[in-house]
Design a protein around this motif. Structure first.
Motif, PDB file in Angstrom:
ATOM      1  N   LYS A  90       0.840  -1.184   0.000  1.00 49.14           N
ATOM      2  CA  LYS A  90       0.000   0.000   0.000  1.00 49.14           C
ATOM      3  C   LYS A  90       0.884   1.246   0.000  1.00 49.14           C
ATOM      4  N   THR A  91       0.418   2.267  -0.664  1.00 55.46           N
ATOM      5  CA  THR A  91       1.168   3.512  -0.728  1.00 55.46           C
ATOM      6  C   THR A  91       1.145   4.198   0.637  1.00 55.46           C
ATOM      7  N   GLN A  94      -2.262   5.680   1.312  1.00 57.15           N
ATOM      8  CA  GLN A  94      -3.263   4.685   1.682  1.00 57.15           C
ATOM      9  C   GLN A  94      -3.111   4.250   3.127  1.00 57.15           C
ATOM     10  N   ALA A 237      -3.852   9.067  -3.079  1.00 51.58           N
ATOM     11  CA  ALA A 237      -3.865   7.741  -2.454  1.00 51.58           C
ATOM     12  C   ALA A 237      -3.103   6.707  -3.280  1.00 51.58           C
ATOM     13  N   LYS A 238      -3.157   6.802  -4.592  1.00 52.16           N
ATOM     14  CA  LYS A 238      -2.522   5.799  -5.447  1.00 52.16           C
ATOM     15  C   LYS A 238      -1.165   6.238  -5.988  1.00 52.16           C
ATOM     16  N   ASP A 239      -0.740   7.432  -5.630  1.00 52.14           N
ATOM     17  CA  ASP A 239       0.503   7.964  -6.181  1.00 52.14           C
ATOM     18  C   ASP A 239       1.726   7.495  -5.393  1.00 52.14           C
ATOM     19  N   THR A 240       2.831   7.363  -6.088  1.00 53.20           N
ATOM     20  CA  THR A 240       4.116   7.076  -5.452  1.00 53.20           C
ATOM     21  C   THR A 240       4.804   8.394  -5.126  1.00 53.20           C
TER      22      THR A 240
END
Length: 365
Positions: A90-91, A94, A237-240
């Motif tokens: 999970k990032t 998240q 939430a989904k970004d690195t």
């Protein structure tokens, strides 16, 4: 004699000493067959000068008695938040969102908003003044509370029947009147969607606004545009992250400062905000530039209390600073938990601004 002084344990042994006893008046002296000296290292020599030099031994203090280890006192130090795991499925965003409290109250220094999941409010019915707001962050509809209203009056108003207030229950037991506004969450666009009569209502004795102009009408619902820190974070939430730094910083927050030692940097990806721009009697749909980089600066609880927007040179363009707690003070009682019912729509009747105006005018007769 020097060796004898150093070696206190040196022993002289007389071997082969014989005493001759006679019955006569004279005494025959003893005959010494041999003389040996025992040195400090237990060797035997005839001359003390033959003993090896004394060796000095290092002094070792006796060891202190061992004590059983004691458990640290947990009450003397604040609990630390779980660390962010970088190498995880999970990032970081998240992980932080999963740890977000179910209910909380946050403030940007101007507006105080109560939250439970996606629901928001600026007060708890029925202990609220006119102008209290209710909304859901997943939809753009905003509900404005102007006061309580009589169900009997509302029914008669809809059926065009005569209505009398004789014998009716007190207004404190009436359900809430809620005026829905279908908005866009963009101030420029929403200023064209809010009925201008709103200013007339909010300038009533129930709400002092200090003379808000029509072009500033969105200031009446300013809290509606105050995103919580978790709303900002959810967009990433989904970004690195570009990077995570652990430099310690003392940062401002409404009413004080806090220490941050973790900052998460992202490439700016928020859509620029569209708005209507009027030039030479023509209307254009314009957009603001999105930030080049956005930085979430966490407090000791891993809550992003400061969110910085940076330009391409790394210069600070805009800063969002918050306080956030899962309790609040009510009627002088501190640490009162946030109740989800505070942010849900109360028992209500949906009315238009015109219907509420008619109700107010009817009560003044």
């Amino acid at each position: 004699m020097r060796n004898l002084t150093l070696l206190a344990g040196t022993t002289v042994l007389v071997i082969g000493v014989a005493l001759a006893l006679t019955t006569g008046p004279s005494i025959t002296p003893a005959v010494v067959h041999d003389l040996l000296i025992q040195c400090w290292d237990e060797t035997l020599v005839r001359d003390v000068r033959a003993c090896p030099p004394a060796q000095l031994r290092a002094y070792t203090a006796p060891a202190a008695p061992q004590q059983a280890p004691q458990e640290p006192e947990t009450a003397s130090r604040p609990p630390s938040a779980p660390p962010i795991i970088i190498n995880s499925e999970k990032t970081p965003a998240q992980q932080l969102l999963e740890r977000a409290p179910a209910t909380y109250v946050y403030s940007d220094g101007q507006n105080t908003v109560y939250a439970a999941g996606p629901h928001r409010s600026t007060g708890e019915w029925p202990f609220v003044p006119p102008g209290t707001l209710y909304w859901n962050v997943d939809t753009p509809t905003l509900y404005v509370y102007p006061g309580d209203i009589s169900p009997e009056w509302y029914t008669a108003h809809k059926t065009q029947e005569e209505f009398t207030t004789t014998g009716q229950i007190g207004s404190s037991l009436y359900p809430a009147a809620l005026i829905p506004l279908n908005l866009t969450r963009n101030r420029k666009l929403d200023s064209e969607l809010i009925p201008k009569q709103f200013i007339k209502y909010f300038r009533s004795p129930f709400m002092f606004t200090g003379g808000i102009r029509e072009k500033d009408i969105t200031l009446l619902i300013d809290a509606y545009y105050t995103k919580s820190p978790y709303e900002h974070l959810a967009a990433y939430a989904k970004d690195t992250p570009l990077r995570i730094d652990t430099q310690k910083r003392v940062l401002p927050a409404p009413g004080g400062t806090f220490l941050s030692n973790t900052s998460i940097h992202y490439r700016g990806r928020e859509l620029s905000s569209p708005y209507l721009l009027q030039l030479e009697s023509k209307t254009y749909l314009a957009r603001n530039n999105a930030p080049h980089e956005i930085v979430f600066r966490l407090d000791a609880r891993n809550i992003p209390l400061v969110i910085d927007e940076l330009d391409e040179s790394g210069k600070l363009v805009r800063r969002h600073a918050y306080t956030l707690q899962d309790t609040y003070t009510r009627d002088g009682v501190r640490n009162t938990p946030i109740d989800p019912r505070m942010v849900l729509l109360p028992p209500h009747i949906i009315v238009s601004l015109e219907e509420w105006t008619a109700w107010m005018e009817d009560q003044e007769r």
